[in-house]
Design an enzyme around this catalytic site. Structure first.
Site, PDB file in Angstrom:
ATOM      1  N   ARG A   1       0.876  -1.177   0.000  1.00  0.00           N
ATOM      2  CA  ARG A   1       0.000   0.000   0.000  1.00  0.00           C
ATOM      3  C   ARG A   1       0.909   1.221   0.000  1.00  0.00           C
ATOM      4  O   ARG A   1       1.782   1.358   0.852  1.00  0.00           O
ATOM      5  CB  ARG A   1      -0.872  -0.027   1.263  1.00  0.00           C
ATOM      6  CG  ARG A   1      -1.618   1.266   1.566  1.00  0.00           C
ATOM      7  CD  ARG A   1      -2.848   1.379   0.690  1.00  0.00           C
ATOM      8  NE  ARG A   1      -3.875   2.188   1.330  1.00  0.00           N
ATOM      9  CZ  ARG A   1      -3.921   3.519   1.338  1.00  0.00           C
ATOM     10  NH1 ARG A   1      -2.966   4.215   0.740  1.00  0.00           N
ATOM     11  NH2 ARG A   1      -4.898   4.153   1.931  1.00  0.00           N
TER      12      ARG A   1
ATOM     13  N   GLU B   1     -11.207   4.365  -4.052  1.00  0.00           N
ATOM     14  CA  GLU B   1     -11.337   2.916  -4.146  1.00  0.00           C
ATOM     15  C   GLU B   1     -11.766   2.516  -5.566  1.00  0.00           C
ATOM     16  O   GLU B   1     -12.386   3.305  -6.293  1.00  0.00           O
ATOM     17  CB  GLU B   1     -12.359   2.419  -3.137  1.00  0.00           C
ATOM     18  CG  GLU B   1     -11.929   2.598  -1.695  1.00  0.00           C
ATOM     19  CD  GLU B   1     -10.670   1.818  -1.364  1.00  0.00           C
ATOM     20  OE1 GLU B   1     -10.557   0.654  -1.777  1.00  0.00           O
ATOM     21  OE2 GLU B   1      -9.777   2.380  -0.703  1.00  0.00           O
TER      22      GLU B   1
ATOM     23  N   ARG C   1      -0.653  -5.262   4.768  1.00  0.00           N
ATOM     24  CA  ARG C   1       0.107  -4.791   3.612  1.00  0.00           C
ATOM     25  C   ARG C   1       1.270  -3.906   4.064  1.00  0.00           C
ATOM     26  O   ARG C   1       1.139  -3.134   5.005  1.00  0.00           O
ATOM     27  CB  ARG C   1      -0.789  -3.997   2.661  1.00  0.00           C
ATOM     28  CG  ARG C   1      -1.947  -4.788   2.092  1.00  0.00           C
ATOM     29  CD  ARG C   1      -2.883  -3.911   1.264  1.00  0.00           C
ATOM     30  NE  ARG C   1      -3.500  -2.861   2.066  1.00  0.00           N
ATOM     31  CZ  ARG C   1      -4.430  -2.032   1.621  1.00  0.00           C
ATOM     32  NH1 ARG C   1      -4.853  -2.134   0.364  1.00  0.00           N
ATOM     33  NH2 ARG C   1      -4.941  -1.107   2.404  1.00  0.00           N
TER      34      ARG C   1
END
Length: 206
Positions: A73, A81, A124
């Protein structure tokens, strides 16, 4: 009658007392504690050691890529999104998909290199990534396809002034969109958050 220096008695020399068994046990215990603390510090430093990843990237959305087995990320930014829509000139458009396309275009098929040590709530790695010498995190914000999320405020100000990307119309901040659609909440992860995370990792018992 006062004494002269030569007449003064010499200093007495005392032999140190031999250490008893309890004193020796205490010394051993302190040594073990010290070694344990050193091992703990080494483990904490390993947790905050910067990790490097590079290779061909799979672009998942506007701020997430996959390099090999590592999902990354992009740190300090927040892109719409993938299924999110924004509004421009009174019409909705797929800004989430356009954000992903913008990241694909910035990478341009070149190898991507990322570094970082923090993890988000999904596990992440939070990474600072480059491709062909381009800072992907900063470039996405400057192009208007991601907003500052703890960092890159100057790039966001430039994009807002130029009405670039999502700033050409109206949009819901990605974190608000996530909260409304799946209840997810994500803290910002900029420079100050990095310091806080570092301290928490160093002080965390387990």
């Amino acid at each position: 009658m006062s004494r002269t220096w030569s007449q003064r008695p010499g200093r007495r020399h005392f032999q140190p007392r031999p250490r008893g068994p309890w004193r020796k046990l205490l010394d051993y215990a302190l040594a073990v504690i010290l070694l344990g603390l050193l091992a703990l510090v080494a483990a904490r430093l390993d947790r905050v050691a910067t990790k490097q990843e590079s290779g061909a990237a799979i672009v998942n959305d506007g701020d997430t890529i996959t390099l090999g087995a590592e999902r990354i990320r992009l740190r300090g930014i927040d892109a719409p999104e993938y299924m999110q829509t924004c509004n421009k000139d009174g019409a909705d458009y797929a800004c989430g998909k356009l954000a992903r396309q913008a990241l694909v275009k910035l990478i341009g098929g070149q190898p991507v290199s990322c570094q970082g040590w923090q993890r988000d709530r999904y596990g992440r790695m939070l990474g600072d990534c480059t491709a062909g010498g381009v800072d992907l995190n900063a470039a996405l914000v400057k192009a208007g396809w991601a907003i500052a999320f703890g960092d890159f405020e100057q790039e966001e100000a430039a994009a807002r002034g130029a009405r670039a990307g999502v700033w050409a119309g109206s949009f819901q901040e990605p974190r608000d969109w996530r909260r409304a659609h799946d209840g997810a909440s994500e803290p910002q992860h900029g420079a100050l958050a990095s310091v806080g995370d570092w301290l928490r990792e160093m002080l965390r018992f387990w």
